[in-house]
Design a protein around this motif. Sequence first.
Motif, short mmCIF file in Angstrom:
data_model
loop_
_atom_site.label_atom_id
_atom_site.label_comp_id
_atom_site.label_asym_id
_atom_site.label_seq_id
_atom_site.Cartn_x
_atom_site.Cartn_y
_atom_site.Cartn_z
N LEU A 124 0.78 -1.17 0.07
CA LEU A 124 -0.10 -0.15 0.09
C LEU A 124 0.95 1.32 -0.03
O LEU A 124 2.09 1.06 0.18
CB LEU A 124 -0.90 0.02 1.23
CG LEU A 124 -1.78 -1.25 1.45
CD1 LEU A 124 -2.30 -1.47 2.78
CD2 LEU A 124 -2.94 -1.07 0.44
N HIS A 125 0.31 2.39 0.04
CA HIS A 125 1.00 3.78 -0.03
C HIS A 125 0.43 4.50 1.21
O HIS A 125 -1.11 4.68 1.30
CB HIS A 125 1.03 4.41 -1.13
CG HIS A 125 2.06 3.96 -2.22
ND1 HIS A 125 3.32 3.99 -2.38
CD2 HIS A 125 1.59 3.08 -3.41
CE1 HIS A 125 3.82 3.57 -3.43
NE2 HIS A 125 2.59 3.03 -4.02
N ALA A 126 1.05 5.26 1.91
CA ALA A 126 0.40 6.18 2.75
C ALA A 126 0.86 7.83 2.61
O ALA A 126 2.07 7.86 2.10
CB ALA A 126 0.91 5.62 4.38
N HIS A 127 0.17 8.74 2.79
CA HIS A 127 0.51 10.02 2.55
C HIS A 127 -0.06 10.57 3.73
O HIS A 127 -1.51 10.75 3.86
CB HIS A 127 -0.02 10.47 1.42
CG HIS A 127 0.41 11.91 0.83
ND1 HIS A 127 0.28 12.50 -0.54
CD2 HIS A 127 0.80 12.99 1.84
CE1 HIS A 127 0.64 13.76 -0.59
NE2 HIS A 127 1.23 13.89 0.64
N GLN A 128 0.86 11.27 4.44
CA GLN A 128 0.28 12.02 5.99
C GLN A 128 -0.25 13.51 5.29
O GLN A 128 0.75 14.07 4.32
CB GLN A 128 1.47 12.15 6.72
CG GLN A 128 1.74 10.76 7.48
CD GLN A 128 2.89 10.87 8.31
OE1 GLN A 128 2.46 11.38 9.31
NE2 GLN A 128 4.20 10.46 7.93
N PHE A 129 -1.07 14.19 6.02
CA PHE A 129 -1.30 15.44 5.92
C PHE A 129 -1.93 16.22 6.93
O PHE A 129 -2.38 15.68 7.89
CB PHE A 129 -2.37 15.35 4.78
CG PHE A 129 -3.81 14.62 5.10
CD1 PHE A 129 -3.81 13.32 4.80
CD2 PHE A 129 -4.76 15.48 5.77
CE1 PHE A 129 -5.00 12.80 5.40
CE2 PHE A 129 -5.98 14.69 6.12
CZ PHE A 129 -5.95 13.34 5.81
N GLY A 130 -1.18 17.53 7.08
CA GLY A 130 -1.68 18.26 8.27
C GLY A 130 -2.88 19.33 7.79
O GLY A 130 -3.43 19.87 8.72
N GLY A 131 -3.03 19.38 6.50
CA GLY A 131 -3.92 20.45 5.95
C GLY A 131 -5.43 20.03 6.19
O GLY A 131 -6.07 19.56 5.08
N PHE A 132 -6.07 20.23 7.14
CA PHE A 132 -7.40 20.23 7.54
C PHE A 132 -7.79 21.02 8.66
O PHE A 132 -6.84 21.35 9.60
CB PHE A 132 -7.85 18.84 7.60
CG PHE A 132 -7.20 17.90 8.70
CD1 PHE A 132 -6.02 17.15 8.74
CD2 PHE A 132 -8.07 17.74 9.98
CE1 PHE A 132 -5.45 16.68 9.76
CE2 PHE A 132 -7.48 17.11 11.11
CZ PHE A 132 -6.25 16.52 11.11
N ASP A 133 -9.05 21.32 9.00
CA ASP A 133 -9.30 22.19 10.16
C ASP A 133 -9.65 21.17 11.20
O ASP A 133 -10.52 20.44 11.39
CB ASP A 133 -10.63 23.00 9.84
CG ASP A 133 -11.30 23.80 10.79
OD1 ASP A 133 -10.80 23.41 11.99
OD2 ASP A 133 -11.70 24.61 10.65
N LYS A 134 -8.43 21.14 12.03
CA LYS A 134 -8.52 20.26 13.36
C LYS A 134 -9.45 20.34 14.35
O LYS A 134 -10.09 19.49 14.64
CB LYS A 134 -7.04 20.29 13.97
CG LYS A 134 -6.13 19.97 12.62
CD LYS A 134 -4.69 19.79 13.40
CE LYS A 134 -3.71 19.69 11.92
NZ LYS A 134 -3.38 20.67 11.09
N ASP A 135 -9.88 21.61 14.60
CA ASP A 135 -10.70 21.88 15.46
C ASP A 135 -12.24 21.39 15.16
O ASP A 135 -12.98 20.73 15.79
CB ASP A 135 -10.96 23.30 15.84
CG ASP A 135 -9.62 23.79 16.85
OD1 ASP A 135 -8.91 22.81 17.22
OD2 ASP A 135 -9.19 24.81 16.94
N ALA A 136 -12.48 21.93 13.84
CA ALA A 136 -13.54 21.42 13.11
C ALA A 136 -13.91 19.77 13.11
O ALA A 136 -14.98 19.37 13.27
CB ALA A 136 -13.88 22.20 12.03
N ALA A 137 -12.76 19.29 12.52
CA ALA A 137 -12.84 18.02 12.41
C ALA A 137 -12.85 17.18 13.79
O ALA A 137 -13.72 16.08 13.78
CB ALA A 137 -11.29 17.37 11.83
N ALA A 138 -12.26 17.71 14.99
CA ALA A 138 -12.74 17.05 16.17
C ALA A 138 -14.05 17.12 16.67
O ALA A 138 -14.52 15.94 16.98
CB ALA A 138 -11.78 17.78 17.20
#
Length: 195
Positions: A124-138
């Motif tokens: 498989l492949h994995a791609h990490q990402f920090g680009g999201f609204d962390k508070d809203a996602a939580a």
Amino acid sequence: MSHAPMPDAERLAEPMRSRWSPSVFDARHVIGDADVETLLTAAVWAPSAGNSQPWRFVVAPRGSAAHTAFVPHLSRGNSGWVPRASLVLVAGCEVVDVKDADTARYDLGQAAAHVTLQAVAMGLHAHQFGGFDKDAAAVALGVPAHVRLMAGIAVGVRGDPAEVPERDREREHRERARRPLGEVAMGLGWQPWRP
Ligand SMILES: Cc1cc2nc3c(=O)[nH]c(=O)nc-3n(C[C@H](O)[C@H](O)[C@H](O)COP(=O)(O)O)c2cc1C
């Protein structure tokens, strides 16, 4: 098709040598529960300070309610390629009321690295990402207040570049470069380390 060359990487062990972060995932590939469990098991066997294991993951396979809740909070740049991946692990760690929040973040990063390498070992492949609204996602995911979301890990198999917008296709062709060792390995007095 493989990724751009990695100078000096040929001497690394697998699966490090083959790890990279693709942005074109196959939106038809479905990941099985057993594979999800194996990826999570790789994370939980990471080392951590005092074996504190501060990492937590929201497991969001494509098509799940968690995935549907998460996707609207992706940044514009990530909103095209991330949803095509078979699985998103939304990674967080306990940073409130813990002895050392810095160490907890350090430990989560190491667990995430385990996931990415295990993914490669499984084809498989994995791609990490920090680009999201962390508070809203939580909020959307129901993450408790003592856990901070830090990053997502998109996992899947590579898809057909013809199916994605130019921007995501081009992302894959960016040169993969690294700082020379002389900038990251230091000796006494912060002089570049030399063998
Ligand atoms: C914590 C973290 C956050 C990242 N955030 C993003 C992101 O928001 N979008 C993206 O396309 N890639 C993101 N990346 C991927 C990096 O850009 C990528 O790992 C780096 O360019 C090196 O490429 P490689 O993984 O192919 O070696 C992130 C990686 C990490 C570890």
